[in-house]
Design an enzyme around this catalytic site. Sequence first.
Site, PDB file in Angstrom:
ATOM      1  N   GLU A 304       0.830  -1.211   0.000  1.00 42.38           N
ATOM      2  CA  GLU A 304       0.000   0.000   0.000  1.00 42.38           C
ATOM      3  C   GLU A 304       0.861   1.256   0.000  1.00 42.38           C
ATOM      4  O   GLU A 304       0.499   2.270  -0.614  1.00 42.38           O
ATOM      5  CB  GLU A 304      -0.922  -0.009   1.229  1.00 42.38           C
ATOM      6  N   TRP A 307       1.918   1.799  -3.508  1.00 42.82           N
ATOM      7  CA  TRP A 307       0.824   2.397  -4.281  1.00 42.82           C
ATOM      8  C   TRP A 307       0.875   3.921  -4.185  1.00 42.82           C
ATOM      9  O   TRP A 307       0.673   4.630  -5.185  1.00 42.82           O
ATOM     10  CB  TRP A 307      -0.527   1.906  -3.755  1.00 42.82           C
ATOM     11  N   TRP A 336     -21.935  10.610 -18.640  1.00 39.73           N
ATOM     12  CA  TRP A 336     -22.334  10.618 -17.228  1.00 39.73           C
ATOM     13  C   TRP A 336     -23.728  11.249 -17.093  1.00 39.73           C
ATOM     14  O   TRP A 336     -24.126  12.077 -17.907  1.00 39.73           O
ATOM     15  CB  TRP A 336     -21.320  11.406 -16.398  1.00 39.73           C
ATOM     16  N   ASN A 371     -10.570   2.114   3.645  1.00 41.77           N
ATOM     17  CA  ASN A 371     -10.198   1.999   2.235  1.00 41.77           C
ATOM     18  C   ASN A 371     -11.143   1.107   1.443  1.00 41.77           C
ATOM     19  O   ASN A 371     -11.499   1.424   0.306  1.00 41.77           O
ATOM     20  CB  ASN A 371      -8.765   1.483   2.097  1.00 41.77           C
ATOM     21  N   TRP A 389     -17.138  10.781 -11.867  1.00 39.35           N
ATOM     22  CA  TRP A 389     -16.217  10.530 -10.756  1.00 39.35           C
ATOM     23  C   TRP A 389     -15.617  11.813 -10.203  1.00 39.35           C
ATOM     24  O   TRP A 389     -15.249  11.874  -9.023  1.00 39.35           O
ATOM     25  CB  TRP A 389     -15.092   9.588 -11.205  1.00 39.35           C
ATOM     26  N   TRP A 412     -10.261   7.123  -7.179  1.00 39.07           N
ATOM     27  CA  TRP A 412     -11.529   7.413  -7.839  1.00 39.07           C
ATOM     28  C   TRP A 412     -11.525   6.934  -9.286  1.00 39.07           C
ATOM     29  O   TRP A 412     -12.505   6.364  -9.775  1.00 39.07           O
ATOM     30  CB  TRP A 412     -11.833   8.909  -7.759  1.00 39.07           C
TER      31      TRP A 412
END
Length: 498
Positions: A304, A307, A336, A371, A389, A412
């Site tokens: 993580e 990341w 959207w 998370n 988003w 996102w």
Amino acid sequence: MSSDSPSASSPASAPAGATLQLVWLRSDLRVHDNTALSQAAARGPVVAVVAPCLAQWVEHGHGANKLDFLRRGLHVLQQALAGYHIPLKVLDCDTFAEVPEALAALCDQLGAQALHFNDEYAVNERERDRRVRERLTESDVRLHRYTDMLAFTPGELLTGKGDYYGVFTPFSKRWHKEVDSRRLALNEAPQVQATPRDAQGREIHGDAIPPLPETLKGEPATALDAELWPAGEEAAQERLERFLTFRARRYHEQRDIPATRGTSELSPYLALGMISARQCYAAVLAENGSLADGDVGLTSWVNELIWREFYQHILVGFPRVNRHRPFQRHTEALQWRDDDAGFVAWCEGRTGYPIVDAAMRQLVQTGWMHNRLRMVTAMFLTKHLLIDWRRGEAFFMTHLVDGELGANNGGWQWAASTGTDAAPYFRIFNPTTQGQRFDKDGEFIASMVPELAELPAKRRHQPSADDCQQTGYPRPIVDHKAARQRALDTFKALSKSE
């Protein structure tokens, strides 16, 4: 890292011929293992400076939770620096555009001939730093830049074709292959110095930390209870120690269970540099002896952290993501939906899907979200409601105490199937089964959605119409199957138009 507190010995004298060094602190609000601060202190007497630029932060979408955490962190940092006789100056700048001239004026006022800072990677920050370099070069002030928040400077890890990695797994494999002890070595803390003096021989003292304005974007600047997120590197180190002692070795099992404190809860401290990734890696190495092998809980947590670094490389290698553009270019054409009522219901935790509503209320009440639930709520907004988003990303940034462009944008876009390693568009979480799987007895739901707390555990995930009528909890605002099919059709239409 030499010690956790200033040396009790006499103040260190500056090297012969040393000149005043200015260290500009940004997203690195700590004394220990701070590359720029350590390097500056090794060259001569040092003065620290910050430029809060609150108006710029608000323009970037940060809300009261993050800004109050920043303000409290600056107070703690100022006290810590004072123990080393390092004054903290505060530039009165509202925006990044004002910083170059303000830094040049401060260097001239103090007689500082060198400026040190650790690099940041979002596009506006990089442009600000470019202008600072240009302006201070005009004043013959030497600049020293450092890679500090990352193990690798963006551009060091490239694919065989010489491109930035756009997928995490090969990036992570290369990271583990190339990382070495030199990159993970902790920086020495500064020694206690004599009180620095300016060009006229006057002692230099720190400035007051400005308060938050009463309103931000026209809204009251209310912030969280400070006890939820105590600021500063000492608080960060305490959280790291508790995590390693009690939770780290079960991290891979508990990280997805929101009713359990199974994560490190260090993201706010990493976002503002109250702890460094190197300090986290060093702690894992001390416990496990390796970052890639051994205890699966510890290695999962290291993954993580990597990341977080990956997303900083993405900001540099694919600058369009800094500008509200999708990483996957073809998704620019996605249709959207305009659904203000659905968006408000999502924001307020009134979607009728208990795990989604519990997570959204957690965000608003605590400034943080588990998370797993960040993925569930983001996918609900972008797939079930087909809402852009970018609206969700902005709402999260307004409330998150750990809001940071790289990680927030990356997460996102993953959920929306527009980003790096994007979830395939046909992967659409069923929020009910997500709740049943990761909040088996509905404990988390009961803690955040009290109107469902008296229901039997199994019914908390999918209350009946009678349950909703009796408790006042809303019915689902969208049917899962119908919403899933709508999302599939929308993404399929996009694929056919390519």
